[in-house]
Design an enzyme around this catalytic site. Sequence first.
Site, mmCIF file in Angstrom:
data_model
loop_
_atom_site.group_PDB
_atom_site.id
_atom_site.type_symbol
_atom_site.label_atom_id
_atom_site.label_comp_id
_atom_site.label_asym_id
_atom_site.label_seq_id
_atom_site.Cartn_x
_atom_site.Cartn_y
_atom_site.Cartn_z
ATOM 1 N N THR A 185 -1.483 -14.593 -4.350
ATOM 2 C CA THR A 185 -2.847 -15.108 -4.479
ATOM 3 C C THR A 185 -2.980 -15.513 -5.911
ATOM 4 O OG1 THR A 185 -3.951 -13.854 -2.748
ATOM 5 C CG2 THR A 185 -5.314 -14.484 -4.579
ATOM 6 N N VAL A 214 -7.381 -13.544 8.459
ATOM 7 C CA VAL A 214 -8.002 -14.027 7.229
ATOM 8 C C VAL A 214 -8.167 -12.846 6.290
ATOM 9 C CG1 VAL A 214 -10.053 -15.103 6.227
ATOM 10 C CG2 VAL A 214 -9.195 -15.888 8.446
ATOM 11 N N GLY A 215 -7.745 -13.026 5.051
ATOM 12 C CA GLY A 215 -7.864 -11.957 4.062
ATOM 13 C C GLY A 215 -9.150 -12.075 3.258
ATOM 14 N N ASP A 216 -9.153 -11.450 2.097
ATOM 15 C CA ASP A 216 -10.361 -11.427 1.261
ATOM 16 C C ASP A 216 -10.557 -12.720 0.469
ATOM 17 O OD1 ASP A 216 -7.983 -10.754 -0.166
ATOM 18 O OD2 ASP A 216 -9.209 -10.129 -1.865
ATOM 19 N N GLY A 237 -4.763 -8.735 -3.961
ATOM 20 C CA GLY A 237 -4.355 -7.435 -3.444
ATOM 21 C C GLY A 237 -4.449 -7.412 -1.945
ATOM 22 N N GLY A 239 -5.847 -7.631 1.142
ATOM 23 C CA GLY A 239 -7.132 -8.233 1.472
ATOM 24 C C GLY A 239 -8.038 -7.368 2.325
#
Length: 319
Positions: A185, A214-216, A237, A239
């Site tokens: 990221t 879907v992550g953060d 990190g 997510g």
Amino acid sequence: MIKPVLAIHGGAGAITRAQIIPAVKLAYEDALRSILAGGERILANGGSALDAVTEAVRLLEECPLFNAGHGAVFTRDATHELDASIMDGSTLACGAVANVRTIRNPVRAARAVMEHSPHVFFAGDNADAFAREQGLEIVDSSFFSTPDRHAQLIKAQETGVDSIVLDHDGVVDQPPLDESKKMGTVGAVALDAHGNLAAATSTGGMTNKWPGRVGDSPIIGAGCYANNASCAVSTTGKGEAFIRAVAAYDVAAMMEYTGVSLEHAAHKVVYEKLPPLDGAGGLIAVDKHGNITMPFNTEGMYRGSVVVGQAALVAIYRE
Ligand code: ASP
């Protein structure tokens, strides 16, 4: 007089066990330095924090060393699904895209959502279609692939289908952070000469992630947040933990509600709130006074910062 500042990150993770080739470490440091310089130029010419973070993240997306855009990790199905977000601290306007497959620079798509649609968040094929309509550059998904990332996927899948790996936890040419124990990221935060804050985040997600996950990173408040009243934050990190902790917003809210400093709030989130949630990772943040903090609870985080006109700092490990 406000001194503009810019900070960037390229993911957090563990130090590689094998001997680090000095030339490889240098390549990461050089990449961070030149990307910082690209964003700094905009701020030095009186440009906005929003333009500076857009450009810094675009450059990070273009660099194959980092897990975003070209060089993004693979899903379990050997495809790419990219996520990005951006936020303007002066208006609280924001935009995000998730699970996009053909947009060369997802951060630009996030910005187009913010500026050219009545909405905040587009996902999947319709997000790709929106970017195309906006005239953004469209590429074949194979553009994002690199041999190193594919090797990471194969390695993760040999460990088992449930092995979902943070980007810098699987690399082959021994980069400074162990690619099989690193989150990837990229992100940027900035304060401009007008006193405005902005943040942007972009990612390929996690190696071997389930398609559709879907992550953060594209979630405003989790992976990205900016508010002139407090600070601008971009995270990296695991997510799932950053979503549960609403990590980026928590830093800003803590400052606003309790009056603590940027450093205090950011450290509390990274060292106290995330670890019980299995939240390995870190964040970069800047406040309205130009204070910068870049805490991480892993062994390292690719990062850099610059106060316009001064020498830039880049680092990977703890100093
Ligand atoms: N936060 C990203 C995600 O969970 C991964 C990372 O930062 O490495 O998608």
